[in-house]
Design a protein around this motif. Structure first.
Motif, mmCIF file in Angstrom:
data_model
loop_
_atom_site.group_PDB
_atom_site.id
_atom_site.type_symbol
_atom_site.label_atom_id
_atom_site.label_comp_id
_atom_site.label_asym_id
_atom_site.label_seq_id
_atom_site.Cartn_x
_atom_site.Cartn_y
_atom_site.Cartn_z
ATOM 1 N N GLY A 36 5.960 -3.005 9.596
ATOM 2 C CA GLY A 36 5.037 -3.567 8.612
ATOM 3 C C GLY A 36 5.179 -2.861 7.275
ATOM 4 N N LEU A 37 4.798 -3.562 6.216
ATOM 5 C CA LEU A 37 4.828 -2.991 4.875
ATOM 6 C C LEU A 37 3.411 -2.924 4.326
ATOM 7 N N TRP A 38 3.097 -1.827 3.664
ATOM 8 C CA TRP A 38 1.789 -1.612 3.056
ATOM 9 C C TRP A 38 1.984 -1.418 1.558
ATOM 10 N N ALA A 55 -2.602 -4.338 0.385
ATOM 11 C CA ALA A 55 -2.043 -5.486 1.108
ATOM 12 C C ALA A 55 -1.166 -4.966 2.236
ATOM 13 N N GLU A 56 -1.226 -5.671 3.358
ATOM 14 C CA GLU A 56 -0.379 -5.326 4.500
ATOM 15 C C GLU A 56 0.386 -6.573 4.903
ATOM 16 N N LEU A 57 1.704 -6.452 4.982
ATOM 17 C CA LEU A 57 2.554 -7.499 5.509
ATOM 18 C C LEU A 57 3.045 -7.011 6.865
ATOM 19 N N THR A 58 2.544 -7.628 7.930
ATOM 20 C CA THR A 58 2.863 -7.150 9.275
ATOM 21 C C THR A 58 4.302 -7.491 9.639
ATOM 22 N N SER A 59 4.770 -6.900 10.716
ATOM 23 C CA SER A 59 6.149 -7.132 11.161
ATOM 24 C C SER A 59 6.382 -8.578 11.592
ATOM 25 N N VAL A 60 5.303 -9.323 11.892
ATOM 26 C CA VAL A 60 5.452 -10.735 12.267
ATOM 27 C C VAL A 60 5.176 -11.665 11.088
ATOM 28 N N ARG A 62 2.474 -11.711 8.901
ATOM 29 C CA ARG A 62 1.091 -12.003 8.507
ATOM 30 C C ARG A 62 0.699 -11.112 7.333
ATOM 31 N N LEU A 63 0.012 -11.697 6.363
ATOM 32 C CA LEU A 63 -0.431 -10.970 5.181
ATOM 33 C C LEU A 63 -1.930 -10.731 5.256
ATOM 34 N N HIS A 64 -2.334 -9.484 5.059
ATOM 35 C CA HIS A 64 -3.748 -9.104 4.983
ATOM 36 C C HIS A 64 -3.958 -8.473 3.617
ATOM 37 N N ARG A 65 -4.974 -8.933 2.872
ATOM 38 C CA ARG A 65 -5.248 -8.391 1.543
ATOM 39 C C ARG A 65 -6.673 -7.886 1.480
ATOM 40 N N TYR A 66 -6.839 -6.782 0.760
ATOM 41 C CA TYR A 66 -8.157 -6.186 0.582
ATOM 42 C C TYR A 66 -8.311 -5.767 -0.872
ATOM 43 N N CYS A 67 -9.467 -6.014 -1.431
ATOM 44 C CA CYS A 67 -9.751 -5.521 -2.780
ATOM 45 C C CYS A 67 -11.238 -5.287 -2.910
#
Length: 67
Positions: A36-38, A55-60, A62-67
């Motif tokens: 995954g990338l952070w 932001a987290e881009l998982t190894s599969v 999926r994008l997760h964003r937080y602010c």
């Protein structure tokens, strides 16, 4: 008794103000062990860097964003 809604609102207002008024920004990227990338966007505050966006881009993919 502690008013959690009030604390939540004050905390959100603090981070929003940091994000809106910052002139200098720093950006960081990290790859974790699972692939995954952070990504982090930080602003300086009293000698420390405070994360205002993440932001987290998982190894599969999926994008997760937080602010």
């Amino acid at each position: 008794m502690v008013d959690l809604e009030c604390i939540k609102a004050e905390t959100a207002a603090y981070f929003r103000a940091l994000d809106e008024t910052a002139v200098l920004r720093h950006h960081f990227r990290h790859a974790d062990d699972e692939g995954g990338l952070w990504y982090f966007e930080t602003v300086p505050e009293h000698g420390e860097l405070i994360v205002v966006k993440q932001a987290e881009l998982t190894s599969v993919g999926r994008l997760h964003r937080y602010c």
